[in-house]
Design an enzyme around this catalytic site. Sequence first.
Site, PDB file in Angstrom:
ATOM      1  CD  GLU A 116     -30.569 -11.398  19.518  1.00 36.36           C
ATOM      2  OE1 GLU A 116     -30.537 -11.992  20.612  1.00 36.36           O
ATOM      3  OE2 GLU A 116     -31.200 -10.349  19.316  1.00 36.36           O
ATOM      4  CD  GLU A 133     -22.493   1.588  27.885  1.00 33.46           C
ATOM      5  OE1 GLU A 133     -23.552   1.153  27.390  1.00 33.46           O
ATOM      6  OE2 GLU A 133     -21.995   2.680  27.569  1.00 33.46           O
TER       7      GLU A 133
END
Lengths: 370, 370, 411, 411
Positions: C251, C380
């Site tokens: 992905e 993050e």
Amino acid sequence: MNFDFSDDQKLLRQAVRRYLEAHAPLSLCREALESGQGVSRALWEGAAELGWLGAAIPEAYGGGGFGRLALAVIAEELGRCLAPVPFSSSVCLATEALLLAGSGAQKERYLPGLAQGRCTGTFAFAETPGQSGLDSVRARVEDGRLTGRKRLVLDGGLADFAVVVALDSGRPVLVLADLSGPAVQRRPLASFDPSRPQAELRFLEAPVEGLGGGDSAAPLIERLLDGAAVLMAMEQLGGAARALEITRDFAVQRHAFGRPIGGFQAIKHRLADRWCDVELARSNAWYGAWALAQGSVDELREAACLARIAGCDAFTGMSEDMVEIHGGIGFTWEADCHLFYRRARLLSAALGNAAFWKRRLADRMARDAA
Amino acid sequence: MNFDFSDDQKLLRQAVRRYLEAHAPLSLCREALESGQGVSRALWEGAAELGWLGAAIPEAYGGGGFGRLALAVIAEELGRCLAPVPFSSSVCLATEALLLAGSGAQKERYLPGLAQGRCTGTFAFAETPGQSGLDSVRARVEDGRLTGRKRLVLDGGLADFAVVVALDSGRPVLVLADLSGPAVQRRPLASFDPSRPQAELRFLEAPVEGLGGGDSAAPLIERLLDGAAVLMAMEQLGGAARALEITRDFAVQRHAFGRPIGGFQAIKHRLADRWCDVELARSNAWYGAWALAQGSVDELREAACLARIAGCDAFTGMSEDMVEIHGGIGFTWEADCHLFYRRARLLSAALGNAAFWKRRLADRMARDAA
Amino acid sequence: MDFDDTRNQAAFRRSARSWLEAHAEPRAPGDPGPGNMPESVDAADVAAAKAWQQKKAGAGWACIGWPVEYGGRGATPIEEVIWAEEEARFRTPPDLMIDGHRTCAPTVMAHGSSEQKQRWLPAMLSGGEIWCQLYSEPSAGSDLAGLRTAAVRDGDTWVVNGQKVWTSHAQYSDWGLLLARHDPGVPKHAGLTCFVVDMHAPGVDVRPLRQITGGHGFNEVFLDNVRVPDDCRLGGVGEGWRVAITSLMNERSASLGDGGVDQVRDLLRFMKTVALENRPAIEDPALRERWADFHARARGVELTGKRTLTALSRGETPGPEMSLMKLVSGRLLQEVAHFAMDLTGASGGLAGDALTSSGVDWAAQYLGAAGLRIAGGTDEVLRNIIAERVLDLPREVRADKDIAFKDIPAG
Amino acid sequence: MDFDDTRNQAAFRRSARSWLEAHAEPRAPGDPGPGNMPESVDAADVAAAKAWQQKKAGAGWACIGWPVEYGGRGATPIEEVIWAEEEARFRTPPDLMIDGHRTCAPTVMAHGSSEQKQRWLPAMLSGGEIWCQLYSEPSAGSDLAGLRTAAVRDGDTWVVNGQKVWTSHAQYSDWGLLLARHDPGVPKHAGLTCFVVDMHAPGVDVRPLRQITGGHGFNEVFLDNVRVPDDCRLGGVGEGWRVAITSLMNERSASLGDGGVDQVRDLLRFMKTVALENRPAIEDPALRERWADFHARARGVELTGKRTLTALSRGETPGPEMSLMKLVSGRLLQEVAHFAMDLTGASGGLAGDALTSSGVDWAAQYLGAAGLRIAGGTDEVLRNIIAERVLDLPREVRADKDIAFKDIPAG
């Protein structure tokens, strides 16, 4: 040294907050946004009844005469709940314009209605995208009739009258235009924050009356914008602080990897930075409110810029981080994050953006220091 | 698609790095900085012997003829070890100027000596603080004699000659000035990075010879600066990458609260951001090196700006974070952090700072897109 | 160093382009690219996507990187990139099968039995069956392995209950690659198993999810006592995390964008039309500097992509550059859109056409960019990946490592 | 809301000012303020500082916040601020006793025996004895409680060995407030004890520490078998951390600056003298915007200080605003100095006078600012304080909490 609101003003804040917690949950903003109405009639009427709209209007004209610090407190609280009401346009701009420059007759005619929320006003300035200065104004007044197009007017679709910046024989003037007549065309614009609607106004030889200013209304317009900037900075402060609280609570409640995400330094430190932004915005906005309340035009010239710059930065940064820290949930329509994201963007653009106020600040300080 | 250096160039890099690891530890930069000499004679002679100084000089003139990509590789490696040698001034500016614009006779006279490190040149442009453009040049040539003051010349205290930007009958020209004569006064300036010395040069009707350029040397000067900017960006890339490595190693070794500090997200994420900066700088600098090596002036116009902007940002940010992440130790003279902090600042200023190159980029792209 | 095709690559490109020229119209300026998913997809879109896929499959241009036995041509990764570049020059339907082809298929290839591969891969390649990926949950985003959807064994079938979210393509998918928890009594990664779910099975309920943009590009999928036969289990019981990792790696590598260069070019055009202080914005030093900063970052990302392509064309596996590209571009596009809106002064609070007449909907981009910083890994998560996998910095202290999933604090 | 003194405060200010006018010269523009420590201090400086302190003590103007029994006048915190503001208007020697008065003294007051208080406090107040603080170590900065300096009991004395660093004033101090480890076998906070060390004792070796600025404002202090009598122990054995916290709290509250407003004003003046594109830098839109951004942040910090003063004048204890002020100002001053150097174009790589003739040494400021971001708490420490104490976010996961100090991984 007493750089804080007075006990009376703190009591007022408590009362305003209590009322808004009961009557203006974020779902009210959402309704205004989704319905396309863009305003909560009920909240506006409540605000009028409680005397918020006339807080700065002298008692002689039907107001409460509480002064601009009270107005600042109310603005911050309305900002906290993203209130879908025409407060900045009608109270912070139109009402203030009348207070600053209206004749006795004009005050008598308009202020009581404004205080009671029976009528609302707005302010029409910008004509060309990008430009914010007086030199971009083309709207003109001839023989008491106004012709021109105002590109962007906050709450312009529902206001009863507008205070309009125009040229009369090449000189900038402020005029007061009734918006209900046939010589005014209103076109609603798609607002980035549909809970704060915007409109384009076209004046086709619309009858207007002059509003103070003498030879040139330029200083008056500057003063009006400075004051409105301070009050909008209070609104931005409220929004940013509330967004921080919600995000902080989310970060404590939401768990990942077996811990509240607020325990990860990436989140902790980002929220600490945003808290600093909010506190800087608070200090600068308070200073602006003090200068405004003092009626000290000189100090207001700097303070308005400071308040506005810090307000734009704090609310924009906080709203962006609010979405990001909420993660996938923050990107859904159902979450409230986008209400803040939209309001932050709208308030940063209305009245000129941070860059505009930064240039204004440098101009003023460079001149003053010269 | 082969956006990478060739195998030969990679072998060159290995050889350069091996040599520098043995002969240019950071203590060499420190010695140059502390001694006030500002240059390591031994390293310079070694670089000459290994053919680095003449890498881009054709074999006919005593060079290696390896081309600009080889030069870029050498610049990056010298940047990694903060080499205290006049590489950018003598090789990337003076030598390049001769290669670009020198007559056959001039090339024969100067290039072999430059390749062998027997003589060094430099480049003299800026006269007024702040200004970097041609329109700030006041130095003038009349009847083959140069008069004027060049405020800031890298390695100007030790160079044998300078390529000087001056005006001849109002037109910009490049001239070549011997610096050993009595008509040239040199004054050493306090350099922020004393391992890279700088000087002011005063020319009092100093005899000079013309250096190409035809009617106006403006395009030539632009091209020269663009090329030097790319090579300096490679040097910045090397410095930034090395600073990142050192800081990363420190963060893994240094413990606080029972853990390596590199395990705290505050440090992890900051280093991740700096790594991104370094990689963006690498991609942009490589692209610049490609355009320079291609001799594609059009592509170089954009690429030089990209390389320089990314190089300044990456090295400045990394050097500041290097000190901060090292904590108290990073603020001591004994630690190497300040060597990087100083070099980053110096390289960001020499040749025009990031803001200068940003404006240049926007000018060029806006014109090209027009 | 060069940016040209090798001789083989050039030949491959010519052959791709000539087939495309014979079977598709060139893309006009303004046509959406194949990666540009429309905000809503109707039956006609699905039919068009299937037809185009079938046409490609018939000519050997579908999923060219797949092995020949499943209908591919075993093309190299760089050939896949060349094909994608060429296909993007033509007007094609939105690629509704991208999740199936790029993430589900490699997972089936890596972990499926030979029956499963024969059953699913050819039908996926030919466009006969569309797949989606049932991974994220409302309470499991960055911490995917914290998911709660339960799969309970009942003889030869599994009974699945739970809720998935952010599922692209679910509304017209035939199969869903599901990650579920079969055992909450073991540590979280150990209790996961992967399944392939028939999206038409009873108990599967797909509901569109409204985004802050107002669009419905994603779905929520509710699984209510959905029965999945055990032969639709992919990999062993308890191997779900290892299986899912295959998808996740693929992905991430699928999202090789151009870093925002196009948007920054749009911005330059826009800056020529908007005036500030009575001159075009592009002539204002402050705005010029900001623009150049954007452009240098966008080009840096784009050129980093070229380094990745170089690695690909040598048969190397691209590393965590993907994280860099998404991390830098996500923030960049948000800044660019905000900046563009600000250029219009007080009008910067308007949306859509009202904002400008430049043909670029900056307001929509500003809303969308907020999502770019989340989907496929928040800022993050990306920084953690870079810090741990590139810089080899210490891994996170894990509070949930050796305890049973059910005992992990969950707020 | 007002920025004026109350009537009492105004009276106090008048009284302070009239004493100062009688005993000191007004400060000329350019004179260093009392907080501006010179890069090197000689015997004459020490004598001058002691003399000035003695003069103040004689008139009751020394350490006015201290209780009357130790020579103070029990002034309120806001009176202390007013005194400091007034004193700053006059030309006074550098305050070499600031660490003693602001951090050591409150610690002695809170934790000392009555003998200790009588022994040390009056002498400190009158300027007779100078104190320093022996806390930080090369391997214990942000993690102060990880310090290694050992104190081993030997009858009625303790034998101290170790190394301290970043010790201001050590070279002319008479006493040092020492935090040391008496027991490495217990968890780290439990093994600490506080002592008062005679800086003239054998084994105390003070060496100047060179900073990246080239200056020597700090020292290293080597402790080699230094014998400290047990009656110089401050607080109980093992109570060192609790004792030290008193100092740390007072250290942080001591650094109430103006947030950089002065530097930003200097910058404005500088921008009028430097030209860019043939006009003063202040007329360039990009530079104007940057300046305004600096100014808004600096004023924000300064005004946040006024909110703190307001709290002080009500008798409230100021909260973590201090962390905000240092966090924002540290970065701001580094940016301002970098920006100022950049204004000079290619000359921005010069140092000292060579850079400009504006009277401000921006190069020195750029070097110094790197230290501002570290001393008294790094950016990271400050963000943690804000996150945990203001926002009440979860504390750090502590890997070193319940294990003996000697077993804590230390790299």
